[in-house]
Design a protein around this motif. Structure first.
Motif, PDB file in Angstrom:
ATOM      1  N   SER A   1     -27.866  14.123  23.228  1.00  0.00           N
ATOM      2  CA  SER A   1     -28.381  14.202  22.201  1.00  0.00           C
ATOM      3  C   SER A   1     -26.254  14.520  21.651  1.00  0.00           C
ATOM      4  O   SER A   1     -25.119  14.692  21.713  1.00  0.00           O
ATOM      5  N   PRO A   2     -26.589  13.799  19.774  1.00  0.00           N
ATOM      6  CA  PRO A   2     -25.475  13.112  19.325  1.00  0.00           C
ATOM      7  C   PRO A   2     -24.499  14.359  18.861  1.00  0.00           C
ATOM      8  O   PRO A   2     -23.856  14.293  17.601  1.00  0.00           O
TER       9      PRO A   2
ATOM     10  N   VAL B   1     -19.500   3.984  18.846  1.00  0.00           N
ATOM     11  CA  VAL B   1     -20.566   4.620  18.955  1.00  0.00           C
ATOM     12  C   VAL B   1     -21.219   4.240  19.576  1.00  0.00           C
ATOM     13  O   VAL B   1     -21.339   3.342  20.579  1.00  0.00           O
TER      14      VAL B   1
ATOM     15  N   LEU C   1     -24.382   4.870  22.294  1.00  0.00           N
ATOM     16  CA  LEU C   1     -26.040   5.548  22.549  1.00  0.00           C
ATOM     17  C   LEU C   1     -26.480   4.939  23.651  1.00  0.00           C
ATOM     18  O   LEU C   1     -27.656   4.379  23.904  1.00  0.00           O
TER      19      LEU C   1
ATOM     20  N   GLY D   1     -29.644   8.076  18.293  1.00  0.00           N
ATOM     21  CA  GLY D   1     -27.883   9.264  17.462  1.00  0.00           C
ATOM     22  C   GLY D   1     -28.207  10.093  16.509  1.00  0.00           C
ATOM     23  O   GLY D   1     -29.348  10.197  15.285  1.00  0.00           O
ATOM     24  N   THR D   2     -27.419   9.773  15.826  1.00  0.00           N
ATOM     25  CA  THR D   2     -26.896  10.214  14.256  1.00  0.00           C
ATOM     26  C   THR D   2     -27.459   9.464  12.919  1.00  0.00           C
ATOM     27  O   THR D   2     -27.492   8.496  13.347  1.00  0.00           O
TER      28      THR D   2
ATOM     29  N   LEU E   1     -33.685  13.646  15.940  1.00  0.00           N
ATOM     30  CA  LEU E   1     -33.692  12.893  16.982  1.00  0.00           C
ATOM     31  C   LEU E   1     -34.764  12.017  16.927  1.00  0.00           C
ATOM     32  O   LEU E   1     -34.683  10.622  16.909  1.00  0.00           O
TER      33      LEU E   1
ATOM     34  N   GLU F   1     -25.078   7.110  13.317  1.00  0.00           N
ATOM     35  CA  GLU F   1     -24.929   5.885  14.305  1.00  0.00           C
ATOM     36  C   GLU F   1     -25.844   5.071  14.131  1.00  0.00           C
ATOM     37  O   GLU F   1     -25.745   3.952  14.768  1.00  0.00           O
ATOM     38  N   ASN F   2     -27.322   5.176  14.191  1.00  0.00           N
ATOM     39  CA  ASN F   2     -27.991   4.616  14.525  1.00  0.00           C
ATOM     40  C   ASN F   2     -28.537   3.525  12.726  1.00  0.00           C
ATOM     41  O   ASN F   2     -28.165   2.132  13.144  1.00  0.00           O
TER      42      ASN F   2
ATOM     43  N   THR G   1     -29.850   4.764  22.569  1.00  0.00           N
ATOM     44  CA  THR G   1     -30.269   5.999  22.248  1.00  0.00           C
ATOM     45  C   THR G   1     -30.671   6.646  20.372  1.00  0.00           C
ATOM     46  O   THR G   1     -29.560   6.465  20.028  1.00  0.00           O
TER      47      THR G   1
END
Length: 371
Positions: free
Chosen positions: A35-36, A28, A30, A350-351, A288, A354-355, A348
Motif C-alpha cells: 500500500s502506498p 517511485v 511500484l 500507487g497514489t 486504490l 505515483e501513478n 502496483t
C-alpha cells in the motif's frame, strides 16, 4: 570462498535462488504490491498504546493460540463477506507465507506433491521445495485464466496432495470463478483415493477484487482452505500477519507443526489495533481500486496489452524485451516488477501522483522506442 552448493544442502535446493525483489532507493517504487499509504496517525497512536501494554508482560510468553486475535479475524471476515465464522475456523501466523508453509508441513512433505497453475505466486513452489514437497506446474490459458477442463485433467493425472489456486492471481491479477474452484475441489477429492487432497485458495488480494470472496465455499468442504493476509488491504506489510479460514480440523492440523509461541505479543498487539481501524483502512482500498482501474484504461490508451485485474496491481506489455523496458522505466525513476512472464511487466497501483509518474515514464519509454 565457500558456496551454498559446497555445503551438504538438500539436492532440491542446489542451484536455486531465494525469493526476492529489488529494494532500490528510487522516487517511485511500484514493484512489491505494498500500500502506498502510511498508517493514519490515529492508528499509529493506538498501536503504540497496544504495544506499550504488551511490553509490560514481555517477560511472559504470548498467547500461544492467539485466541483473541483469531476471534477478531473471524469477526472481520464475517462482517466483510457475510459468511459467519468462529475463531476455531481461523489460524494466524507470521504472514500468509508462514500459513502456506504450515499447510505444506502438515499436508505435504517428502513423497507428496503440490500442484499450482503458472504463472502464479512464486512462493508456492519455493515453499513446497523447502518442505520437501514435489511441485507440479499446471496449465493456464493464453489470457492467464485457469482452463477448468485442462486443470481437472492435470489433477486426475498427477493426483497431488495439495492444490494451490491464487485468486486474484499474482502476477496476472486474474480472479477465479467459484465454479472453477468447485470443479478443482471435486477433482482433487476424486483423484486422491483417500480423504481428499487439500485445496488452498490464496486470497491475498481478495479485498481489491470485483468478485465476492470464495470464503463461503468452505462450508461442508473440510479440505478447502482460504488463505488471507493483512499486508495488502490493511497496508500492514511490515506487520507480517497472515491467516487462514477453514474447517476446524485443518486448524487443529496446522497446530501440530507450528512453532511454540510463534506469534509475538507485539505482533498480536499491532494486529489488534489494525483490526480496530479496518473500516478506515478499507477506505484506502477503494481509492486504490479506482487508481488500478485508471491504470488499466491509461495503459491501453498508450497501446499496451493489459490483463484484467482484480488485485492492487496491473500486468502490462507486450514487450520484445521486458527487462530492457523495466530498466528504462527505472532510469526514469520508476521501479516496477519483472516477474519473468514473457513479454510483460507488473506495476502496483500507487497514489495518484505515483501513478502519474509511472504513466509519464511509460510514455517516455514508448516515445524512445518510436524514435
Amino acid at each position: 570462498m565457500t558456496r551454498i552448493d559446497d555445503l551438504p544442502v538438500r539436492d532440491e535446493l542446489r542451484g536455486k535462488s531465494p525469493y526476492g525483489a529489488p529494494q532500490l532507493d528510487v522516487p517511485v517504487r511500484l514493484n512489491v504490491n505494498e500500500s502506498p499509504y502510511p498508517m493514519p496517525e490515529q492508528l499509529v497512536r493506538r498501536i503504540a498504546e497496544r504495544v506499550s501494554d504488551a511490553a509490560r508482560t514481555l517477560n511472559r510468553y504470548p498467547d500461544r493460540d492467539a485466541v483473541v486475535l483469531r476471534t477478531q479475524l473471524a469477526d472481520y471476515l464475517t462482517r466483510t463477506t457475510g459468511h459467519r465464522l468462529g475463531p476455531n475456523q481461523i489460524w494466524a501466523a507470521n504472514g500468509s507465507n508462514e500459513i502456506l508453509q504450515q499447510l505444506l508441513q502438515a499436508f505435504g512433505g517428502p513423497g507428496r506433491t503440490a500442484l499450482g497453475f503458472d504463472p502464479s505466486y512464486s512462493m508456492h513452489p519455493l515453499i513446497s521445495r523447502g518442505t520437501g514437497t514435489g511441485w507440479i506446474s499446471g496449465p493456464r490459458t493464453a489470457e492467464f485464466d485457469i482452463d477448468t477442463e485442462a486443470a481437472v485433467a492435470a489433477i486426475h493425472e498427477h493426483r497431488p496432495d495439495v492444490v494451490f489456486v491464487c485468486s486474484p492471481n499474482n502476477p496476472t491479477g486474474t480472479a477465479v470463478s467459484p465454479e472453477t474452484v468447485l470443479a478443482l475441489y471435486e477433482a482433487a477429492q476424486a483423484a486422491s483415493g483417500g480423504p481428499g487432497a487439500l485445496v488452498v485458495v490464496d486470497e491475498a488480494y481478495a479485498e481489491f477484487s470485483h468478485r465476492p470472496s470464495l470464503l463461503s465455499l468452505i462450508e461442508g468442504r473440510p479440505t478447502l482452505v482460504i488463505s488471507r493476509t493483512m499486508s495488502k488491504a490493511f497496508g500492514a506489510a511490515g506487520l507480517r500477519l497472515g491467516y487462514l479460514a477453514a474447517d476446524p480440523a485443518v486448524v487443529d492440523a496446522v497446530q501440530l507443526v507450528r512453532l511454540p509461541y510463534h506469534l509475538s505479543a507485539v505482533t498480536q498487539a499491532t494486529a489488534h489495533a489494525a483490526l480496530e481501524f479496518s473500516d478506515t483502512l478499507l477506505g484506502y482500498v477503494e481509492e486504490l481500486k479506482a487508481e488500478r482501474d485508471r491504470l488499466v484504461v491509461e495503459l491501453r490508451v498508450l497501446g499496451c496489452e493489459v490483463t484484467e485485474s482484480d488485485a492492487n496491481f496491473v500486468q502490462f506489455g507486450r514487450f520484445a524485451d521486458p527487462h530492457d523496458v523495466w530498466q528504462r522505466l527505472l532510469d526514469h525513476g520508476v521501479l516496477v516488477r519483472d516477474n519473468g512472464v514473457p513479454g510483460r511487466l507488473r506495476v502496483t497501483a500507487g497514489t495518484r501522483q505515483e501513478n502519474d509518474a509511472f504513466l509519464d515514464a511509460v510514455r517516455a519509454v514508448m516515445k524512445e522506442n518510436n524514435e
